[in-house]
Write a protein that holds these residues in place. Structure first.
Motif, PDB file in Angstrom:
ATOM      1  N   SER A  63      -1.346  -5.461   1.207  1.00 15.62           N
ATOM      2  CA  SER A  63      -1.228  -4.944   2.573  1.00 15.62           C
ATOM      3  C   SER A  63      -0.092  -3.924   2.619  1.00 15.62           C
ATOM      4  O   SER A  63       0.440  -3.542   1.582  1.00 15.62           O
ATOM      5  N   ASP A  64       0.280  -3.466   3.803  1.00 13.99           N
ATOM      6  CA  ASP A  64       1.197  -2.333   3.908  1.00 13.99           C
ATOM      7  C   ASP A  64       2.450  -2.475   3.040  1.00 13.99           C
ATOM      8  O   ASP A  64       2.798  -1.562   2.288  1.00 13.99           O
TER       9      ASP A  64
ATOM     10  N   LEU B  78       0.815  -1.216   0.000  1.00 13.05           N
ATOM     11  CA  LEU B  78       0.000   0.000   0.000  1.00 13.05           C
ATOM     12  C   LEU B  78       0.848   1.265   0.000  1.00 13.05           C
ATOM     13  O   LEU B  78       0.400   2.314  -0.465  1.00 13.05           O
ATOM     14  N   LYS B  79       2.057   1.179   0.524  1.00 10.34           N
ATOM     15  CA  LYS B  79       2.925   2.349   0.614  1.00 10.34           C
ATOM     16  C   LYS B  79       3.672   2.618  -0.685  1.00 10.34           C
ATOM     17  O   LYS B  79       4.441   3.582  -0.786  1.00 10.34           O
TER      18      LYS B  79
ATOM     19  N   MET C 276      -4.234   2.952  -4.398  1.00 13.20           N
ATOM     20  CA  MET C 276      -5.182   1.846  -4.356  1.00 13.20           C
ATOM     21  C   MET C 276      -6.637   2.304  -4.426  1.00 13.20           C
ATOM     22  O   MET C 276      -7.551   1.495  -4.296  1.00 13.20           O
TER      23      MET C 276
ATOM     24  N   ASN D  89      -7.398  -2.957  -6.895  1.00 15.03           N
ATOM     25  CA  ASN D  89      -6.149  -3.711  -6.869  1.00 15.03           C
ATOM     26  C   ASN D  89      -5.317  -3.463  -8.128  1.00 15.03           C
ATOM     27  O   ASN D  89      -5.860  -3.255  -9.210  1.00 15.03           O
TER      28      ASN D  89
END
Length: 339
Positions: A285-286, A264-265, A269, A273
């Motif tokens: 995820s992160d 995600l970073k 998003m 996806n």
């Protein structure tokens, strides 16, 4: 047009992932394709899509000498790079002193306004030129069409030059079929042209990558995403092709799934996806993207992740690695990011 980028190539071997990679040949093909349809002043490229002055120089070389910006930082950076001949900050601000300073140093900057407060901020901050931002259907910034003439008069009473009107039909970018999009764009632009009758000026500025062909009423289009594209715009029938990815490394591999270090970073998003060719993306995820590859992968393999939304993805990265046709690589700072 297939990408020439091989995620396992030696040109990318030294990169720490996640890393933003660009196919320079496809990038130039997109620039050329848009210039053929909207030459010169018909296009005012929006730099918020790529936030990179080196890329803006390629657009300038294609004949597009006016640019659209979304932030004060973008205006400052474009002017400092010698690309400040005609900048439009297509966003309302309540403190225009930094923009006034850019104007004082010799750049031409036009500011979007939609209220007495933003007009007064422009005047007190040292801005000399504005456009009246009109709501054409997207409930964001923009005045009511009935107020456009009054706002233009107020701006002129404060010594500002009113260059025309601006509207953004962003709610229509992904409409299909094309005939329905064109019908709804015409309705939005009729509103903008009505405002222009009351405001005057040389500019009717609007549009984006999703409506650049359907909008025959604005005299300049503010497209930006076309240069690099993303999975959302890839669903439209355009001549533009995907030219950038986030390069990742597989850090965990299992019989049922694999995981790469693009999370995600490193991705925008808000449009859903991303995609990984030859794989089903399960979730992000992160720091991770979990996917089911059609062919087995091993820890250490490199993968190209295709973002769903170009603008926020690029804003998360400090630089883009541009792969040339000869296999070499250039590094372009994403120098317009931040505020």
């Amino acid at each position: 047009m297939p990408t020439s980028i091989d995620p396992a190539s030696s040109a990318l071997a030294d990169l720490t992932t996640p890393a933003l990679v660009v196919d320079g040949t496809l990038l130039q093909a997109n620039i050329d394709a848009m210039a053929a349809v909207l030459p010169g002043p018909r296009l005012r490229p929006h730099v918020k899509a790529h936030k990179t002055t080196e890329l803006a120089r390629r657009q300038y070389a294609a004949g597009h000498h006016g640019f659209t910006c979304a932030t004060i930082r973008e205006v400052e950076g474009m002017a400092a790079a010698g690309l400040g001949a005609d900048l439009l900050l297509a966003n309302e601000i309540v403190d225009a002193t930094r923009i006034g300073a850019v104007v004082e140093r010799g750049a031409r900057v036009t500011l979007a306004v939609d209220s007495p407060e933003t007009i007064e901020a422009a005047a007190s901050g040292g801005v000399r030129e504005v456009v009246i931002d009109v709501n054409v259907g997207l409930p964001r910034c923009g005045c009511d069409v009935a107020d456009a003439g009054v706002l233009a008069d107020h701006a002129r009473s404060l010594g500002l030059s009113v260059r025309g009107v601006m509207g953004y039909e962003g709610h229509l970018m992904m409409v299909t079929p094309y005939a329905e999009k064109q019908r709804r764009v015409e309705k939005a632009m009729r509103t903008l042209l009505q405002a222009h009758e009351a405001v005057g000026g040389e500019l009717v500025t609007a549009g984006g990558t999703g409506t650049y062909q359907a909008n025959a009423w604005a005299n300049e289009i503010q497209a930006g995403s076309y240069v690099l594209m993303d999975t959302q715009y890839a669903g439209l029938d355009t001549p533009f092709v995907q030219a950038f990815w986030v390069l990742g490394t597989v850090i965990s591999a299992h019989p049922t799934h694999a995981v790469a270090d693009v999370g995600l970073k490193a991705l925008g998003m808000d449009h859903g996806n991303p995609r990984v060719e030859g794989a089903e993306v399960q979730f992000v995820s992160d720091e991770h993207i979990t996917f089911r590859p059609s062919d087995p992968v091993r820890v250490g393999d490199r993968v190209l992740v295709t973002p769903a939304h170009i603008d926020p993805t690029i804003a998360m990265h400090e630089r883009m690695h541009v792969v040339r046709a000869d296999g070499g690589r250039e590094v372009w700072p994403v120098d317009l990011r931040g505020w």
